[in-house]
Design a protein around this motif. Sequence first.
Motif, mmCIF file in Angstrom:
data_model
loop_
_atom_site.group_PDB
_atom_site.id
_atom_site.type_symbol
_atom_site.label_atom_id
_atom_site.label_comp_id
_atom_site.label_asym_id
_atom_site.label_seq_id
_atom_site.Cartn_x
_atom_site.Cartn_y
_atom_site.Cartn_z
ATOM 1 N N ASP A 115 38.938 35.146 93.096
ATOM 2 C CA ASP A 115 39.731 34.295 92.207
ATOM 3 C C ASP A 115 39.578 32.813 92.520
ATOM 4 O O ASP A 115 39.886 31.960 91.691
ATOM 5 N N HIS A 116 39.090 32.495 93.717
ATOM 6 C CA HIS A 116 38.954 31.089 94.117
ATOM 7 C C HIS A 116 37.492 30.647 94.188
ATOM 8 O O HIS A 116 37.185 29.605 94.757
ATOM 9 N N VAL A 117 36.599 31.405 93.581
ATOM 10 C CA VAL A 117 35.174 31.080 93.602
ATOM 11 C C VAL A 117 34.792 30.314 92.336
ATOM 12 O O VAL A 117 35.156 30.714 91.220
ATOM 13 N N GLN A 118 34.073 29.207 92.532
ATOM 14 C CA GLN A 118 33.501 28.511 91.381
ATOM 15 C C GLN A 118 32.268 29.304 90.940
ATOM 16 O O GLN A 118 31.297 29.419 91.684
ATOM 17 N N GLN A 119 32.310 29.852 89.727
ATOM 18 C CA GLN A 119 31.298 30.814 89.312
ATOM 19 C C GLN A 119 30.163 30.165 88.523
ATOM 20 O O GLN A 119 30.225 28.998 88.152
ATOM 21 N N ALA A 120 29.131 30.972 88.251
ATOM 22 C CA ALA A 120 27.913 30.451 87.627
ATOM 23 C C ALA A 120 28.167 29.852 86.252
ATOM 24 O O ALA A 120 27.539 28.877 85.863
ATOM 25 N N GLY A 121 29.088 30.445 85.504
ATOM 26 C CA GLY A 121 29.365 29.934 84.161
ATOM 27 C C GLY A 121 30.392 28.829 84.144
ATOM 28 O O GLY A 121 30.817 28.389 83.069
ATOM 29 N N PHE A 122 30.819 28.383 85.325
ATOM 30 C CA PHE A 122 31.829 27.330 85.468
ATOM 31 C C PHE A 122 33.157 27.732 84.834
ATOM 32 O O PHE A 122 33.964 26.891 84.466
ATOM 33 N N VAL A 123 33.358 29.035 84.661
ATOM 34 C CA VAL A 123 34.619 29.556 84.144
ATOM 35 C C VAL A 123 35.156 30.546 85.172
ATOM 36 O O VAL A 123 34.517 31.554 85.473
ATOM 37 N N THR A 124 36.326 30.259 85.743
ATOM 38 C CA THR A 124 36.952 31.158 86.709
ATOM 39 C C THR A 124 38.148 31.833 86.064
ATOM 40 O O THR A 124 38.839 31.245 85.231
ATOM 41 N N SER A 125 38.357 33.073 86.462
ATOM 42 C CA SER A 125 39.466 33.835 85.880
ATOM 43 C C SER A 125 39.953 34.849 86.904
ATOM 44 O O SER A 125 39.133 35.474 87.587
ATOM 45 N N PRO A 126 41.277 35.029 87.033
ATOM 46 C CA PRO A 126 41.795 36.064 87.945
ATOM 47 C C PRO A 126 41.308 37.449 87.513
ATOM 48 O O PRO A 126 41.246 37.753 86.326
ATOM 49 N N VAL A 127 40.911 38.225 88.468
ATOM 50 C CA VAL A 127 40.433 39.570 88.192
ATOM 51 C C VAL A 127 41.389 40.567 88.846
ATOM 52 O O VAL A 127 41.641 40.503 90.056
ATOM 53 N N THR A 128 41.911 41.480 88.041
ATOM 54 C CA THR A 128 42.853 42.473 88.567
ATOM 55 C C THR A 128 42.102 43.603 89.268
ATOM 56 O O THR A 128 40.881 43.709 89.178
ATOM 57 N N LYS A 129 42.850 44.469 89.902
ATOM 58 C CA LYS A 129 42.254 45.599 90.603
ATOM 59 C C LYS A 129 42.048 46.810 89.696
ATOM 60 O O LYS A 129 41.353 47.750 90.057
ATOM 61 N N GLY A 130 42.678 46.789 88.518
ATOM 62 C CA GLY A 130 42.632 47.952 87.638
ATOM 63 C C GLY A 130 41.279 48.136 86.969
ATOM 64 O O GLY A 130 40.548 47.169 86.713
ATOM 65 N N TRP A 131 40.984 49.405 86.641
ATOM 66 C CA TRP A 131 39.710 49.725 86.020
ATOM 67 C C TRP A 131 39.883 50.413 84.669
ATOM 68 O O TRP A 131 38.917 50.951 84.120
ATOM 69 N N THR A 132 41.083 50.338 84.114
ATOM 70 C CA THR A 132 41.272 50.949 82.794
ATOM 71 C C THR A 132 40.595 50.089 81.728
ATOM 72 O O THR A 132 40.241 48.927 81.957
ATOM 73 N N PHE A 133 40.444 50.684 80.552
ATOM 74 C CA PHE A 133 39.805 49.960 79.449
ATOM 75 C C PHE A 133 40.572 48.684 79.125
ATOM 76 O O PHE A 133 39.965 47.620 78.899
ATOM 77 N N TRP A 134 41.908 48.767 79.143
ATOM 78 C CA TRP A 134 42.715 47.595 78.807
ATOM 79 C C TRP A 134 42.655 46.559 79.921
ATOM 80 O O TRP A 134 42.708 45.350 79.659
ATOM 81 N N ASP A 135 42.533 47.000 81.168
ATOM 82 C CA ASP A 135 42.356 46.056 82.274
ATOM 83 C C ASP A 135 41.063 45.262 82.102
ATOM 84 O O ASP A 135 41.028 44.039 82.304
ATOM 85 N N LEU A 136 40.012 45.974 81.744
ATOM 86 C CA LEU A 136 38.725 45.301 81.536
ATOM 87 C C LEU A 136 38.806 44.301 80.393
ATOM 88 O O LEU A 136 38.310 43.168 80.492
ATOM 89 N N LEU A 137 39.403 44.697 79.269
ATOM 90 C CA LEU A 137 39.519 43.792 78.115
ATOM 91 C C LEU A 137 40.343 42.563 78.461
ATOM 92 O O LEU A 137 40.023 41.444 78.051
ATOM 93 N N THR A 138 41.420 42.767 79.216
ATOM 94 C CA THR A 138 42.285 41.642 79.588
ATOM 95 C C THR A 138 41.553 40.674 80.516
ATOM 96 O O THR A 138 41.600 39.450 80.337
ATOM 97 N N ASP A 139 40.857 41.236 81.521
ATOM 98 C CA ASP A 139 40.182 40.383 82.507
ATOM 99 C C ASP A 139 38.988 39.632 81.917
ATOM 100 O O ASP A 139 38.631 38.552 82.395
ATOM 101 N N MET A 140 38.353 40.188 80.890
ATOM 102 C CA MET A 140 37.133 39.571 80.375
ATOM 103 C C MET A 140 37.383 38.544 79.268
ATOM 104 O O MET A 140 36.443 37.931 78.768
ATOM 105 N N GLN A 141 38.664 38.324 78.910
ATOM 106 C CA GLN A 141 38.958 37.381 77.819
ATOM 107 C C GLN A 141 38.445 35.979 78.129
ATOM 108 O O GLN A 141 37.795 35.337 77.302
ATOM 109 N N THR A 142 38.751 35.500 79.341
ATOM 110 C CA THR A 142 38.321 34.154 79.703
ATOM 111 C C THR A 142 36.806 34.069 79.773
ATOM 112 O O THR A 142 36.202 33.086 79.330
ATOM 113 N N TYR A 143 36.175 35.116 80.328
ATOM 114 C CA TYR A 143 34.717 35.124 80.409
ATOM 115 C C TYR A 143 34.082 35.134 79.015
ATOM 116 O O TYR A 143 33.041 34.521 78.791
#
Length: 370
Positions: A115-143
Amino acid sequence: MKTTLNKIYKALTGRLAKNIYLWLFLGYVVFDMNYNNEHVYHRGIIYSPWYYWFIITGFLLQMTLVYVNNLWLCPRYLHARRYGRYTLYASVLVFIISLAYTIGGKIAGMHFDVDHVQQAGFVTSPVTKGWTFWDLLTDMQTYTFGNASWLFIFTMAWYMQDYARQRRAAEQAEKKQVEAELNFLKNQINPHFLFNTLNNLYGLALKHSENAPGAILKLSSILRYLLYESNTPMVSFEKEKEIMQAYIELELLRITDSEGLHFSVSADRSDYSIPPLLWMPVLENLFKHGTRIITNDMRGDFKFAITDNKLTISSTNNYKGAVQINGSKKEGGIGLANLSKRLELLYPKKYKIEQHKDDQDYSIEVKIDL
């Protein structure tokens, strides 16, 4: 050695090299920002081997996004104006890259705090621990938003490059067209000159004139110039002057009384380069029309002068109104018409042709801003 240096220069400034420079620069920025953050916050992120895996994977995904778009989607669909297909495939591409980014972040998050890494796309976003379909959709919104922004930027870059490429192609096509037209016009001039000169030589031969051999030599030198030296866009003033004088001397051989004919060729300096044979239609017109009238007052004045990068070609000669042939008037030939066309191609809006004629005289003045 020079060829090798040129190849090295082209390799270092070519399209591939520029892309490499871009990604190296972006990589430097990302690693430098994370390095500086580590020295401020001391989170220990950069010491995890998963950190490098995460950053490098992110860059590979970004590069996939950019090059699939710019090398395949844009040329195949945008260039063909198939906007619906492009939007569909681009959306799928952004979704896949964003999903892969999110999955990579979740995997890396098992080993260090992403969560504190400056990433390649210059877009950082908190990533949850969950692996459900809705967890993935929620986490990938910013990306998804970040990748869509990258896609837009590089699509605009492709548009600008494609526009520049099309413009260069249009300019090259126009240049080739102009060159073809100029060559066509010059090819019309040369046979025209040859036809008239052979007529003059024929007249000298009929009279068994002692000037005939000299005339043939002068014609030979002029033809050599026409064939081998006038096929370039520009020639030196001195060479043009030499051929001009040879042409004048060749024409004067058939005239018994040339006291009323005056010729002037000059320039304020000798290093001018000019298009070949611009003078020929004007000079040819003087001899063709100004000397065919039987009179005791044969008059003709020709001037070719270059001053301050301005060329003036002028001529005045005796003139007898257009001759009636089969009930219609016939004036001149193709020479002056060709001159006008050549000037329009060579010096658009930088030349002027003025003509005047009455029952006694004809005059023409050509002014060109070189």
